[in-house]
Design a protein around this motif. Structure first.
Motif, short mmCIF file in Angstrom:
data_model
loop_
_atom_site.label_atom_id
_atom_site.label_comp_id
_atom_site.label_asym_id
_atom_site.label_seq_id
_atom_site.Cartn_x
_atom_site.Cartn_y
_atom_site.Cartn_z
N PHE A 383 0.72 -1.27 0.05
CA PHE A 383 0.11 0.16 -0.18
C PHE A 383 0.75 1.20 0.25
N ALA A 384 2.26 1.21 -0.05
CA ALA A 384 2.89 2.35 -0.23
C ALA A 384 3.89 2.28 -1.11
N HIS A 385 4.63 3.32 -1.48
CA HIS A 385 5.53 3.72 -2.53
C HIS A 385 6.72 3.00 -1.99
N GLY A 386 7.30 2.13 -3.03
CA GLY A 386 8.65 1.73 -2.46
C GLY A 386 8.47 0.16 -1.71
N GLN A 387 7.19 -0.33 -1.34
CA GLN A 387 7.36 -1.52 -0.16
C GLN A 387 7.72 -2.89 -1.09
N ALA A 388 7.62 -2.72 -2.30
CA ALA A 388 7.81 -3.96 -2.86
C ALA A 388 9.41 -3.98 -2.91
N TYR A 389 10.00 -2.88 -3.32
CA TYR A 389 11.50 -3.06 -3.68
C TYR A 389 12.15 -3.29 -2.26
N VAL A 390 11.76 -2.57 -1.14
CA VAL A 390 12.27 -2.63 0.13
C VAL A 390 12.19 -4.34 0.67
N ALA A 391 10.91 -4.83 0.36
CA ALA A 391 10.65 -6.24 0.83
C ALA A 391 11.82 -7.27 0.12
N LEU A 392 11.75 -7.14 -1.24
CA LEU A 392 12.50 -8.16 -2.11
C LEU A 392 14.07 -8.04 -1.86
N SER A 393 14.34 -6.70 -1.84
CA SER A 393 15.79 -6.38 -1.75
C SER A 393 16.51 -6.73 -0.59
N ARG A 394 15.48 -7.12 0.67
CA ARG A 394 16.21 -7.56 1.86
C ARG A 394 17.01 -8.76 1.65
N CYS A 395 16.70 -9.65 0.59
CA CYS A 395 17.09 -11.05 0.46
C CYS A 395 18.44 -11.08 -0.31
N ARG A 396 19.36 -12.02 0.03
CA ARG A 396 20.64 -12.07 -0.77
C ARG A 396 20.64 -12.54 -1.99
N SER A 397 19.70 -13.41 -2.24
CA SER A 397 19.59 -14.22 -3.63
C SER A 397 18.25 -14.71 -4.29
N LEU A 398 17.92 -14.96 -5.27
CA LEU A 398 16.82 -15.45 -5.69
C LEU A 398 16.43 -16.80 -5.45
N GLU A 399 17.47 -17.49 -4.83
CA GLU A 399 17.37 -19.04 -4.37
C GLU A 399 16.57 -18.81 -2.99
N GLY A 400 16.82 -17.72 -2.45
CA GLY A 400 16.41 -17.53 -0.95
C GLY A 400 15.06 -16.94 -1.00
N LEU A 401 14.51 -16.34 -2.09
CA LEU A 401 13.24 -15.58 -2.19
C LEU A 401 11.90 -16.38 -2.48
N ALA A 402 10.89 -16.18 -1.70
CA ALA A 402 9.76 -16.79 -1.71
C ALA A 402 8.68 -15.67 -1.99
N LEU A 403 7.55 -15.82 -2.83
CA LEU A 403 6.41 -14.95 -2.99
C LEU A 403 5.12 -15.71 -2.63
N SER A 404 4.25 -15.23 -1.93
CA SER A 404 2.79 -15.66 -1.65
C SER A 404 1.99 -15.77 -2.91
N ARG A 405 2.37 -14.99 -3.85
CA ARG A 405 1.75 -14.81 -5.17
C ARG A 405 2.45 -14.02 -6.08
N ALA A 406 2.00 -13.78 -7.49
CA ALA A 406 2.87 -12.94 -8.34
C ALA A 406 2.78 -11.45 -8.04
N LEU A 407 3.68 -10.82 -8.22
CA LEU A 407 3.71 -9.42 -8.00
C LEU A 407 2.84 -8.81 -9.29
N GLY A 408 1.69 -8.01 -8.86
CA GLY A 408 0.95 -7.21 -9.91
C GLY A 408 1.29 -5.83 -10.03
N PRO A 409 0.63 -5.30 -10.94
CA PRO A 409 0.79 -3.79 -11.16
C PRO A 409 0.62 -3.01 -9.84
N GLY A 410 -0.57 -3.31 -9.00
CA GLY A 410 -0.92 -2.70 -7.83
C GLY A 410 -0.08 -2.91 -6.79
N ASP A 411 1.06 -3.85 -6.89
CA ASP A 411 1.96 -3.90 -5.81
C ASP A 411 3.12 -2.97 -5.92
#
Length: 446
Positions: A383-411
């Motif tokens: 619901f806020a500017h930049g939240q998706a980037y902050v969340a994903l960029s905490r992770c070191r690697s793609l291998e360690g990243l999981a999403l509950s669903r696909a990112l949509g334009p609204g995210d």
């Protein structure tokens, strides 16, 4: 940025920037993507010049983390829209006259009226009619991550009065002739594919290939199940508390409650961890401070081994460590008339074990952390500017990243006005940073 915790090492890396800050004494806007080392550079600069620097931040939590004071308390500003008539002569104006450099952390959260007020107050209380009263300004923050809060109906007024809503909108920013220093080398991630995906999320524009890569990270697990192997990042305090509470309750035995020791002025809303802090053996926690003995750093994940009245021990990679309580301080700047220098007075302390439950964290509280396994909970959307980037960029690697669903334009919420900070000229490129003169954009320039 690095795990060496070696000031000499940091000084060597940052030599070109420190030279600009300390010798040229230019006004600087320091920015960069997540994981580029902004905080490390800032701490190195402040440590070398602590007697003449004041560090401010827009919120109480950010001020405690930065070791400084809030902007509003320092300048005695009202908690509302600030106009020129609100700027007064301060009783401790001598403290403002003793400042040589003013560092403002998380500057992207500062509204235009607050930045204009800082300029006016420094001019008035220092008796110097120059931009920011002749003080060297060092502004630190990433506009892609934390935007200012702009109440309904305020946008039009800020546009008319200051040319925009953001810290770079007022005339004083252009008059200050700020230089841009952009840290460009990401130390948190090394995989070029993941860095490319993060760049797309940061810009709010994912191409088909980037979408396909993130689609491969979608997990069928619900957040509570995922929290067994990943740190769940979620948008609300309630969701994070619910996951942590359920996981703690599921562990055998009774929880032990550790009370905090609070002295002086320390608002409970600024507590860096819970008070009381409920823990059990087997609880997953995240460390909140670097250990003086270098056994862990801020952001290290651990498991509680024993939680009793007399001791608290944790397990990190198979090695047990006893944890001691740590202190956080609230400070207020003042002036020593005898020494004729700036002072930092401790007005409140919070003493507690430097950790918190970490099956789940809010995206906001994960700011600045580096995590190996991250599950981004998108059930309620972002619901806020930049939240998706902050969340994903905490992770070191793609291998360690999981999403509950696909990112949509609204995210991928982006406020383009927050990014229109200027044109660059006289660009100097280094391996790990970019330096340039900055020409701020204003309506009359377009």
């Amino acid at each position: 940025m690095n795990n060496n915790n070696n000031p000499e090492h940091d000084d060597l890396i940052y030599a070109p920037v420190l030279d600009v800050l300390e010798r040229e004494r230019a006004n600087i806007y320091l920015t960069g993507r997540a994981g580029t080392g902004k905080t490390t550079l800032l701490k190195a600069f402040v440590a070398r010049n602590h007697e003449t620097i004041a560090v401010l931040a827009p919120t109480g939590i950010a001020a405690v983390n930065a070791g400084g004071q809030t902007i509003h308390s320092f300048f005695r500003l009202p908690p509302r829209l600030i106009e020129a008539s609100d700027i007064k002569r301060l009783r401790y104006a001598r403290a403002l006259r003793a400042i040589e450099t003013l560092v403002i952390d998380e500057v992207s959260m500062i509204r235009a009226d607050v930045m204009a007020a800082i300029d006016l107050s420094l001019r008035l209380n220092r008796g110097v009619d120059e931009p920011f009263g002749g003080v060297q300004m060092v502004l630190v923050g990433d506009p892609y991550q934390l935007p200012p809060v702009i109440e309904r109906g305020l946008k039009g007024y800020l546009e008319e009065t200051h040319g925009g809503s953001y810290f770079f909108s007022p005339r004083c920013f252009r008059d200050g002739e700020f230089r841009l220093i952009e840290l460009t080398r990401v130390f948190r991630q090394s995989d070029p594919i993941f860095l490319d995906v993060l760049a797309g999320v940061r810009a709010g524009e994912l191409d088909i290939r980037q979408q396909d890569i993130l689609a491969g990270c979608i997990s069928s697990d619900d957040p509570v199940t995922a929290s067994r192997t990943h740190v769940v990042l979620t948008g609300t305090n309630h969701a994070a508390f619910d996951i942590n509470h359920r996981r703690l309750q599921a562990l055998p035995g009774a929880a032990h409650a550790y009370d905090a020791k609070v002295t002086g002025e320390f608002d409970p809303r600024l507590f860096p961890t819970e008070a009381p802090l409920n823990l059990k053996s087997g609880a997953r926690v995240i460390m909140l401070k670097n250990d003086p003995d270098k056994r862990w750093v801020n952001g290290t994940l651990a498991t509680v081994s024993t939680a009793s009245k007399d001791s608290l021990t944790i397990d990190i990679a198979g090695t047990e460590h006893e944890v001691q309580m740590a202190s956080w301080e609230r400070i207020r700047y003042g002036y020593d008339g005898t020494k004729k220098q700036l002072t930092k007075d401790v007005i409140g302390t919070f003493r507690q074990y430097p950790l918190r439950l970490a099956w789940a964290l809010t995206i906001h509280k994960s700011q600045g952390q580096t995590l190996d396994n991250v599950y981004v909970d998108l059930r309620r959307g972002l619901f806020a500017h930049g939240q998706a980037y902050v969340a994903l960029s905490r992770c070191r690697s793609l291998e360690g990243l999981a999403l509950s669903r696909a990112l949509g334009p609204g995210d991928l919420i982006m406020d383009r006005r927050a990014l229109a900070i200027g044109r660059l000229r006289d660009v100097q490129e280094f391996e790990w940073c970019k330096m340039a003169s900055l020409e701020a954009l204003y309506p009359d320039d377009r």
